[in-house]
Motif scaffolding. Structure first.
Motif, short mmCIF file in Angstrom:
data_model
loop_
_atom_site.label_atom_id
_atom_site.label_comp_id
_atom_site.label_asym_id
_atom_site.label_seq_id
_atom_site.Cartn_x
_atom_site.Cartn_y
_atom_site.Cartn_z
N GLU A 456 20.05 9.42 74.20
CA GLU A 456 19.22 10.18 75.14
C GLU A 456 19.55 11.65 75.05
O GLU A 456 20.68 12.04 74.79
CB GLU A 456 19.45 9.68 76.57
CG GLU A 456 20.83 10.05 77.12
CD GLU A 456 20.89 9.94 78.64
OE1 GLU A 456 21.05 11.00 79.29
OE2 GLU A 456 20.78 8.82 79.15
N LEU A 457 18.54 12.47 75.22
CA LEU A 457 18.70 13.93 75.27
C LEU A 457 17.97 14.41 76.52
O LEU A 457 16.75 14.61 76.51
CB LEU A 457 18.13 14.58 74.01
CG LEU A 457 18.36 16.08 73.87
CD1 LEU A 457 19.85 16.40 73.82
CD2 LEU A 457 17.67 16.63 72.64
N ASP A 458 18.73 14.55 77.59
CA ASP A 458 18.16 14.92 78.89
C ASP A 458 18.31 16.42 79.08
O ASP A 458 19.39 16.92 79.41
CB ASP A 458 18.86 14.16 80.01
CG ASP A 458 18.15 14.32 81.35
OD1 ASP A 458 17.21 15.15 81.42
OD2 ASP A 458 18.51 13.62 82.31
N ARG A 459 17.24 17.14 78.87
CA ARG A 459 17.22 18.59 79.07
C ARG A 459 16.15 18.96 80.10
O ARG A 459 15.54 20.02 80.01
CB ARG A 459 16.93 19.31 77.75
CG ARG A 459 18.01 19.14 76.69
CD ARG A 459 19.27 19.91 77.06
NE ARG A 459 20.19 20.01 75.94
CZ ARG A 459 21.15 19.14 75.68
NH1 ARG A 459 21.30 18.09 76.47
NH2 ARG A 459 21.97 19.31 74.64
N LEU A 460 15.95 18.09 81.07
CA LEU A 460 14.88 18.30 82.03
C LEU A 460 15.11 19.55 82.86
O LEU A 460 14.19 20.35 83.08
CB LEU A 460 14.75 17.07 82.94
CG LEU A 460 13.46 16.96 83.75
CD1 LEU A 460 12.26 16.84 82.84
CD2 LEU A 460 13.52 15.77 84.70
N SER A 461 16.34 19.76 83.32
CA SER A 461 16.61 20.92 84.17
C SER A 461 16.70 22.21 83.37
O SER A 461 16.48 23.29 83.92
CB SER A 461 17.92 20.70 84.94
OG SER A 461 19.00 20.54 84.03
N GLU A 462 17.02 22.13 82.07
CA GLU A 462 17.20 23.33 81.26
C GLU A 462 15.95 23.70 80.48
O GLU A 462 15.57 24.86 80.43
CB GLU A 462 18.35 23.12 80.27
CG GLU A 462 19.68 22.82 80.96
CD GLU A 462 20.65 22.13 80.02
OE1 GLU A 462 21.25 22.83 79.19
OE2 GLU A 462 20.80 20.91 80.11
#
Length: 763
Positions: A456-462
């Motif tokens: 997973e690559l969670d960059r939702l906030s950035e």
């Protein structure tokens, strides 16, 4: 590839820049940093080597400079040294030729000055009201006086040596005798010889003083004459550069005139209130370019144009409405403004407290292992079936490499805001090219993911997006990828790698399609990847090349973009890693052209007119596109400092294997052999890799046994391998009519709840 543009030759003794130098038939042309200084042309592999390692130097005073074609030229000093060089463009080649010729002329003149006598002195240029330097009586008289003083100094030096030796000999004899009758005679000889030595030394000192006084007397006059020569050289350089520019523009204008029909060469637009181009416009106006179609290598030809041509409204050009022209102007302006200035961009989110990602990983150990000793028995085999030690890997899995495609997600963010589907196609095409920019130095093989492994690559906030990859098949190896963004786009792909080792090189052919859907317009794009080739497997330094063609298709509107990745050739005059493309509408009419390199940048420009030009080298008729001035649409981010010791990872790649809390137990970050390799413990990593592969084989054998038992029961639908992916399901895509795995949901909800009981134990 568009090389960094070297500076225009400036008034001075040094000229620097990048050139391609022929090395050998294995490596071909290699990019080198050249420095022209004091009549010497030196080269280095990188700019950083200038302080310590020079790879070669040639003296221009005895060198011949020969121009071969528009970009190539040869410098040779008679056989001992020969440099076959290639510039990135014809203009760049002319700049180097100008600088080299000037440096050669100066080097020859300096050599003549050092070799010739005073009668041939020619370094001081003639001044106002005087003849040539070699006939100037004052200079001749000064040179004769200085020459006489030098002769006096030589004579004094010989006498000092002679009398000094005699004095030393007398002193030695004096020490060896006893006090007696001969003592007085010996002392008299020593005193006499000491007096001669003192007289000769005084003469030497006086002669040196006279020489220094004479030199100081004439130094100001010589400095003034030298400054005059420098000023003349500066004016000569400027004149030659201007002549080179004019020559180049005339050549290109002539070529353009030979392929353009009369109606197009006059730039007369048959529309309401038509505007005629000015035939005598400035040569510096680069707003119009001519681009050859894909059937032959692309060429750009700049011709003068009326500035009003780009600001017309209320008329139609080549079937393009004025509203579209205005829309394009807005989009180009938007492209020139950074996302930071856009209130809808993700950049303001950087003000919120976000996680600080790592910027370094442990340096790559310098372990030696003979690749050929492993690969020689694997010729013709599938790469995924070859047991490879981690020595040839990089500490990332294939799932993480797929996630690196999102390095330039901003292109899709911009595409989501486009009102024109054709302009949106340009951004999507640039995104497809950008995904290869991280591979240029990455010769390490990523880890083959274990079946069921996820990332997973969670960059939702950035960055506003989330990405999930899963290994959905082992033989053949296939990975499914799904990413969605708050900016209104979804990216999904399923890639199966087919790879073959051919002895000298390794070919990796990605099979499967990539799909990008935009929520607002419902435009659905799809494309496939090109072939990656790893060269010099047996001998030499490993290097990568991308080659092939990509068709990006908008399934809703019928728009297309045909991209061509030109394979590297030792004898090609094109820049390495070149990419060209043409965007066409549903009727096949060209609307945009793209050009650049897959490892540096891409540019796009709007097509205003097109015509059939002269036949190409292969007899095919080329299409000439008249375009607006090209605008940069994408540029590669620089690598972080010290990247050469960190597997040439980009800033994003450095963070992909960074430990994170809350990820699934099947996440690549938790893979032990990959973690051990990143920490530099390669022996332990190799042992752990063998354990994981054996565990995967045991699990597969158990699954096949269960499938056989199920097949013997009356139940239907049994399959020899009944493995089902955890987060993806196989469907038949209605748009592309392909069978592929798509995200079925549930992962991010499970992460929020911290519920991973359903995940298999693969590590």
């Amino acid at each position: 590839m568009s090389e960094p543009k070297s500076p225009t030759p400036t008034p001075g003794d040094t000229y620097k820049g990048w050139l391609f130098k022929w090395t050998n038939y294995i490596k071909g042309y290699q990019r080198r940093w050249f420095v022209l200084s004091n009549g010497l042309l030196s080269y280095y592999r990188t700019q950083a080597e200038m302080g310590h390692t020079c790879r070669g130097t040639i003296n221009l005073a005895t060198a011949n400079i020969v121009v071969e074609d528009s970009c190539n030229f040869v410098i040779s000093n008679g056989g001992a040294q020969t440099y076959h060089l290639k510039a990135s463009s014809e203009v760049e080649r002319q700049r180097w030729i100008t600088a080299l010729e000037l440096a050669k002329a100066k080097a020859v003149r300096m050599q003549d000055e050092s070799d010739d006598s005073g009668d041939d002195f020619s370094a001081v240029p003639p001044t106002s009201g005087q003849g040539g330097g070699c006939r100037n009586p004052e200079i001749q008289s000064t040179l004769r006086t200085l020459s006489s003083k030098v002769d006096d100094l030589t004579t004094c030096n010989d006498l000092i040596v002679k009398h000094g030796s005699a004095l030393q000999r007398s002193l030695s004899e004096l020490e060896g005798i006893r006090a007696g009758v001969d003592m007085g005679e010996k002392i008299r000889q020593v005193t006499e010889r000491a007096t001669l030595f003192r007289i000769t030394s005084n003469a030497m000192i006086n002669t040196c003083r006279d020489f220094l006084s004479l030199a100081q007397t004439h130094s100001k006059r010589w400095q003034k004459a030298l400054q005059t020569e420098k000023d003349q050289r500066i004016r000569l350089e400027e004149t030659l550069e201007q002549l080179a520019k004019q020559h180049n523009h005339l050549e290109r204008a002539f070529r353009g005139a030979t392929v353009l029909p009369p109606s197009l060469s006059s730039l007369t637009l048959g529309s309401k209130g038509g505007v005629s181009g000015k035939g005598d416009a400035s040569d510096e106006d680069d707003d119009n370019e001519f681009f050859d179609a894909m059937e032959d290598p692309a060429e750009f030809i700049t011709v003068p144009a009326d500035p009003k041509y780009h600001r017309r409204s209320g008329s139609s050009v080549s079937g393009i409405s004025s509203s579209e022209i205005g829309m394009d102007d807005q989009s180009i302006n938007f492209d020139e403004v950074s996302l930071a200035s856009n209130p809808e961009s993700p950049q303001p989110l950087e003000l919120e407290p976000v996680r600080q990602r790592r910027t370094r990983i442990p340096d790559k150990p310098n372990y030696y292992l003979n690749l050929w000793s492993i690969m020689k028995n694997c010729i013709g085999k599938e790469l995924s079936k070859i047991p490879m030690p981690v020595n040839f890997n990089e500490p990332l899995s294939m799932l993480q490499r797929l996630s690196e495609d999102l390095e330039y997600y901003e292109l899709l963010d911009k595409a989501a805001k486009c009102h024109s589907s054709l302009e949106q196609m340009c951004y999507v095409a640039a995104f497809t090219v950008s995904s290869y920019s991280t591979t240029v130095h990455r010769t390490g093989k990523p880890f083959n993911p274990l079946l069921g492994e996820t990332f997973e690559l969670d960059r939702l906030s950035e960055c506003g997006y989330r990405s999930l990859c899963e290994q959905v098949s082992h033989h053949p190896p296939a990975a499914a990828h799904h990413a969605f963004s708050e900016k209104g786009w979804t990216l999904r792909q399923e890639i199966t790698l087919a790879s073959k080792f051919r002895g000298k090189y390794l070919s990796v052919m990605p099979l499967g399609s990539i799909h990008c859907i935009f929520d607002k317009s419902n435009n659905h794009y799809s494309w496939k990847k090109v072939t990656t080739t790893v060269h010099n497997i047996i001998v030499g330094k490993l290097w990568l090349d991308q080659s092939g063609e990509i068709d990006v298709v908008n399934h809703k509107t019928g728009d297309r973009c045909h991209l061509k990745f030109t394979p590297y050739s030792y004898f090609s005059r094109d820049v390495p890693r070149k990419v060209t493309g043409v965007v066409t509408d549903k009727d096949g009419k060209a609307r945009y052209v793209l050009s650049g390199t897959w490892d540096e940048k891409m540019e796009f420009s709007r097509v205003m007119q097109s015509s059939r030009g002269e036949n190409g080298a292969e007899g095919k008729q080329r299409t000439v596109y008249q375009t607006l001035k090209a605008k940069e649409i994408w540029r590669k981010n620089p690598l972080p400092e010290g990247a050469e010791t960190m597997y040439y990872f980009s800033s994003l790649a450095l963070t992909l294997n960074e430990p994170e809390e809350g990820v699934a137990p099947t996440d690549s970050r938790l893979r032990p052999d990959q973690r051990l390799m990143e920490e530099g413990r390669w022996d332990e990593a190799n042992a752990e890799k063998q354990r994981l592969e054996e565990k995967q084989r045991s699990t597969r054998r158990e699954r096949e046994r269960e499938a056989v038992k199920a097949a013997s029961s009356p139940e239907e639908g049994a399959h020899p391998d009944n493995y089902q992916a955890m987060w993806f399901e196989k469907i038949n895509d209605a748009v592309s009519r392909e069978t592929l795995h798509v995200y079925k949901g549930g992962y991010w909800e499970a992460k929020d709840q911290g519920s991973w009981e359903m995940c298999p134990d693969i590590f």
